[in-house]
Design an enzyme around this catalytic site. Structure first.
Site, PDB file in Angstrom:
ATOM      1  CG  LEU A 172      -1.946  -1.134   1.303  1.00 21.21           C
ATOM      2  CD1 LEU A 172      -2.725  -1.057   2.612  1.00 21.21           C
ATOM      3  CD2 LEU A 172      -2.895  -1.104   0.111  1.00 21.21           C
ATOM      4  CG  ASP A 207       1.063  15.267   9.585  1.00 19.18           C
ATOM      5  OD1 ASP A 207       0.985  16.297   8.886  1.00 19.18           O
ATOM      6  OD2 ASP A 207       1.532  14.198   9.173  1.00 19.18           O
TER       7      ASP A 207
END
Length: 365
Positions: free
Chosen positions: A18, A136
């Site tokens: 991924l 973040d």
């Protein structure tokens, strides 16, 4: 022993890759115990930088182990092998991330944005109530489950807030995140209140949800910072956003940290609260300030045609659930230009209207 063999011994059948970075990668896997697919983040201690191993990884593992919220990616298992590899087994965002969703389908209708934003805000309140900050927040870190519900992910920059002897939160000195989502105080390298930083990023995310573009062009950080400090927020006229939605975004993108909304104020805002929507414009006074903190204060300037919103351009590469970049050193500005990471165009939207400008914020110390 290779990763597939390690995972097989733990009851996982490894699938496709991924995402991959210099010292971490993410694999899909099928859990024989859970009977569904998961994501496995694999970190190689031998390749990781020392500051990541000593500070950021322990924080991430500690925080992932303590979080349990329906809008936060579940962590099923964390284990380490004798050869120095850490495996973090997590919930898989089967519908990808929010950024790719918006790039493919365009801006969200306000009702859909409201639902997703409420899920995200509830997750942030849960974290903030535990004195955990994310630091973040961005669309790439918001995964979507099979029903397109928000799942907050990537706690690589997260930390537990510390308090001084009087109980006040100690300011953070690690300047991290992506420039397009970073608050002005972070861009300036000023020690900052991490919870307040998260709020600014929430404002950027909501803007992207309803406008389908970035609120600021981060190809010129100095110019972007000047626009932010002047409290200029431009909205595409073509989106026909409600005043309540614009007001909430405007209040979250407040450069004065002492006036920026608290997470509880966001959740109580009239746009977020279903019963409070449809508030008449009469609640706004001439100065643009409402009679209550949760009522609209945003006022458009007729005829304004400023340029600051930046279009999102489709990308070919899929976004992984794991971050690949190394974590920053303390006291070093490490914000990353978003246009470098996600292929944003420097072309600007011209069809915009500008939020009511405020006086420049006072210096925060």
């Amino acid at each position: 022993m290779d990763d597939a063999a390690v995972l097989k011994r733990r009851g996982y059948i490894m699938g496709i890759n991924l995402g991959e970075g210099s010292y971490a990668k993410v694999k899909s896997a099928y859990s024989e115990r859970l009977k569904f697919n998961v994501a496995v983040k694999i970190i190689d201690r031998k390749k990781a930088p020392s500051d990541f191993l000593e500070k950021f990884l322990p924080r991430e593992i500690e925080i992932l182990a303590m979080l349990n919220h329906r809008s936060i990616v579940k962590t099923y298992e964390i284990f380490e092998t004798s050869d120095g590899k850490v495996y973090i087994v997590m919930e898989l965002g089967v519908q990808g991330d929010l950024l790719e969703f918006i790039k493919t389908r365009g801006a969200l209708q306000e009702d859909d944005a409201r639902k997703k934003f409420h899920q995200l805000s509830s997750a942030i309140k849960y974290c903030h109530d535990l004195d955990v900050v994310h630091r973040d927040l961005k669309c790439e870190n918001l995964l979507l489950d099979k029903d397109f519900n928000i799942k907050l992910s990537d706690f690589g920059f997260s930390k537990r807030c510390l308090r001084d002897d009087s109980g006040r939160l100690i300011l953070s000195k690690t300047f991290c995140g992506s420039a397009a989502y970073a608050a002005p105080e972070v861009l300036q390298g000023i020690p900052y209140q991490p919870k307040v930083y998260d709020i600014w990023s929430l404002g950027v995310i909501l803007y992207i949800m309803v406008c389908g573009s970035m609120p600021y062009d981060d190809s010129n950080i100095k110019k972007m910072l000047r626009i932010q400090k002047e409290h200029r927020v431009n909205f595409p006229r073509s989106k026909h956003l409600t005043g309540e939605c614009k007001d909430l975004i405007y209040r979250m993108l407040q450069p004065d940290v002492n006036r920026r909304l608290h997470i509880d104020e966001i959740l109580n805002h009239c746009w977020v609260q279903p019963k409070a929507r449809g508030l008449s414009s009469g609640a706004i006074n001439k100065e643009g300030e409402s009679s209550r903190a949760t009522e609209p204060s945003w006022i458009p300037e007729p005829g304004a045609d400023k340029k600051s919103a930046t279009k999102l351009e489709p990308r070919e590469e899929a976004r992984s659930e794991a971050r690949s970049e190394s974590k920053p050193q303390e006291d070093t500005l490490q914000v990353v230009r978003q246009s470098e990471n996600v292929g944003l165009s420097s072309e600007l939207n011209r069809d915009t209207e500008e939020g009511h400008p405020q006086q420049p914020s006072e210096t925060h110390t």
